[in-house]
Design a protein around this motif. Structure first.
Motif, mmCIF file in Angstrom:
data_model
loop_
_atom_site.group_PDB
_atom_site.id
_atom_site.type_symbol
_atom_site.label_atom_id
_atom_site.label_comp_id
_atom_site.label_asym_id
_atom_site.label_seq_id
_atom_site.Cartn_x
_atom_site.Cartn_y
_atom_site.Cartn_z
ATOM 1 N N ASN A 44 0.833 -1.206 0.000
ATOM 2 C CA ASN A 44 0.000 0.000 0.000
ATOM 3 C C ASN A 44 0.869 1.257 0.000
ATOM 4 N N THR A 45 1.772 1.326 0.966
ATOM 5 C CA THR A 45 2.723 2.433 1.036
ATOM 6 C C THR A 45 4.085 1.885 1.443
ATOM 7 N N GLY A 90 -3.662 -8.054 3.291
ATOM 8 C CA GLY A 90 -4.094 -9.216 2.531
ATOM 9 C C GLY A 90 -4.912 -10.152 3.388
ATOM 10 N N LYS A 91 -5.581 -11.091 2.729
ATOM 11 C CA LYS A 91 -6.400 -12.052 3.466
ATOM 12 C C LYS A 91 -5.552 -12.957 4.353
ATOM 13 N N LYS A 95 -3.672 -6.695 8.193
ATOM 14 C CA LYS A 95 -2.958 -5.430 8.045
ATOM 15 C C LYS A 95 -1.595 -5.532 8.722
ATOM 16 N N VAL A 96 -0.552 -5.255 7.962
ATOM 17 C CA VAL A 96 0.810 -5.369 8.473
ATOM 18 C C VAL A 96 1.551 -4.066 8.208
ATOM 19 N N VAL A 125 -6.206 -21.960 2.855
ATOM 20 C CA VAL A 125 -7.655 -21.973 3.048
ATOM 21 C C VAL A 125 -8.198 -20.542 3.073
ATOM 22 N N TRP A 126 -7.475 -19.666 3.749
ATOM 23 C CA TRP A 126 -7.912 -18.272 3.803
ATOM 24 C C TRP A 126 -7.894 -17.633 2.423
#
Length: 307
Positions: free
Chosen positions: A175-176, A214-215, A219-220, A299-300
């Motif tokens: 994202n950034t 991401g799934k 958020k990281v 799976v996610w």
């Protein structure tokens, strides 16, 4: 540290009333620097502004704090010849000198300029590092190089600052992201056996920050800073006119940045991944469930609820 100081103050002053608000003792420069180091690099602007607002009444402490930790770099777009990075090395008061036009923005009187030989070296270094960032960074990356005298003559040595700013938004899965590197080189000279030897001392500091979502991971946000130093000596013919200076400084910075990239990739990022993977344990076998963690991620990704 501030809480400890408050407790100590109350212990030393038994007449203080509990529950009443008292101002904490003035923090030291060491405590301010330590607090700034504990804060995430991605919020460096907010961190420095917040700490500065606490100590703003102490001018000496505030100035010392900003001199030691304020390594933020910003971009000036006023020069028609191109954007350039603003920093302490090209600042004179509230104005900043462009490495392209050698002009201060906004204009200022009695400003400092490099000597003609040093300005010639500065122009050569800017041209070389413009090619350098094309090979190692994205198309939006900026690089500015500045030179200044360390003494009254070139024989006393000079300084070189190679600043690189690479900012990304919505690139691939990131994202950034930002990579801000500051490479400060001091060049001094010695005469050994009738030959002029240049000594290059480099201190490189890299601030890295990125955020993605991401799934599989949610958020990281990753951020941190790393600093390294190195030195290099070589016989040269001139103080600035020798083309060897451009090559020597370029090789020194390139090797250091490659070393820092490898350290970030193979040590910090891989170690973080290892900690996250090994933190998941198989409840039946009692061993790290890396295989189960990978299966859960798949799976996610498919969007189905985990079994």
């Amino acid at each position: 540290n501030l809480n400890k100081d408050i407790i100590k103050t109350m212990a030393d002053n038994p007449n203080l009333e509990e529950g009443k608000t008292y101002e904490p003792p003035n923090p030291s420069i060491k405590e301010c620097i330590q607090l700034n180091q504990l804060m995430p690099i991605i919020d460096i602007d907010k961190n420095i502004d917040a700490i500065s607002s606490v100590i703003y009444e102490n001018d000496d402490l505030l100035n010392e704090f900003l001199q030691k930790v304020d390594n933020r770099t910003k971009v000036c777009k006023d020069d028609p010849k191109g954007e350039f990075i603003m920093c302490e090395q090209n600042r004179d008061g509230d104005s900043y000198r462009s490495p392209y036009s050698n002009t201060y923005y906004p204009p200022t009187e009695d400003a400092k300029y490099p000597t003609a030989p040093l300005r010639d070296l500065e122009e050569k270094l800017n041209k070389m590092f413009k090619l350098y960032i094309k090979h190692y960074y994205s198309l939006t990356t900026l690089c500015s190089v500045y030179c200044w005298e360390l003494g009254d003559t070139l024989a006393d040595g000079y300084g070189v600052a190679v600043l690189i700013k690479n900012s990304l938004t919505h690139q691939k899965k990131v994202n950034t992201g930002s990579w801000d590197s500051s490479n400060l080189i001091t060049v001094t000279f010695d005469n050994e056996g009738g030959k002029k030897k240049a000594k290059y001392n480099l201190i490189s500091t890299v601030n890295l920050a990125m955020s993605f979502e991401g799934k599989a991971c949610g958020k990281v946000c990753l951020s941190g800073t790393i600093a390294r130093s190195s030195h290099y000596s070589k016989v040269v013919e001139d103080y600035t006119g020798d083309e060897a200076h451009v090559e020597n400084i370029g090789v020194l910075v390139e090797d250091m940045e490659n070393s820092i990239r490898n350290t970030l990739d193979t040590v910090y990022l891989m170690k973080s991944k290892q900690i996250i993977d090994t933190a998941r344990y198989n409840p039946t076998e009692g061993k790290p469930g890396i295989a189960q963690a990978k299966a859960l991620k798949e799976v996610w990704k498919e969007g189905a609820p985990p079994a």
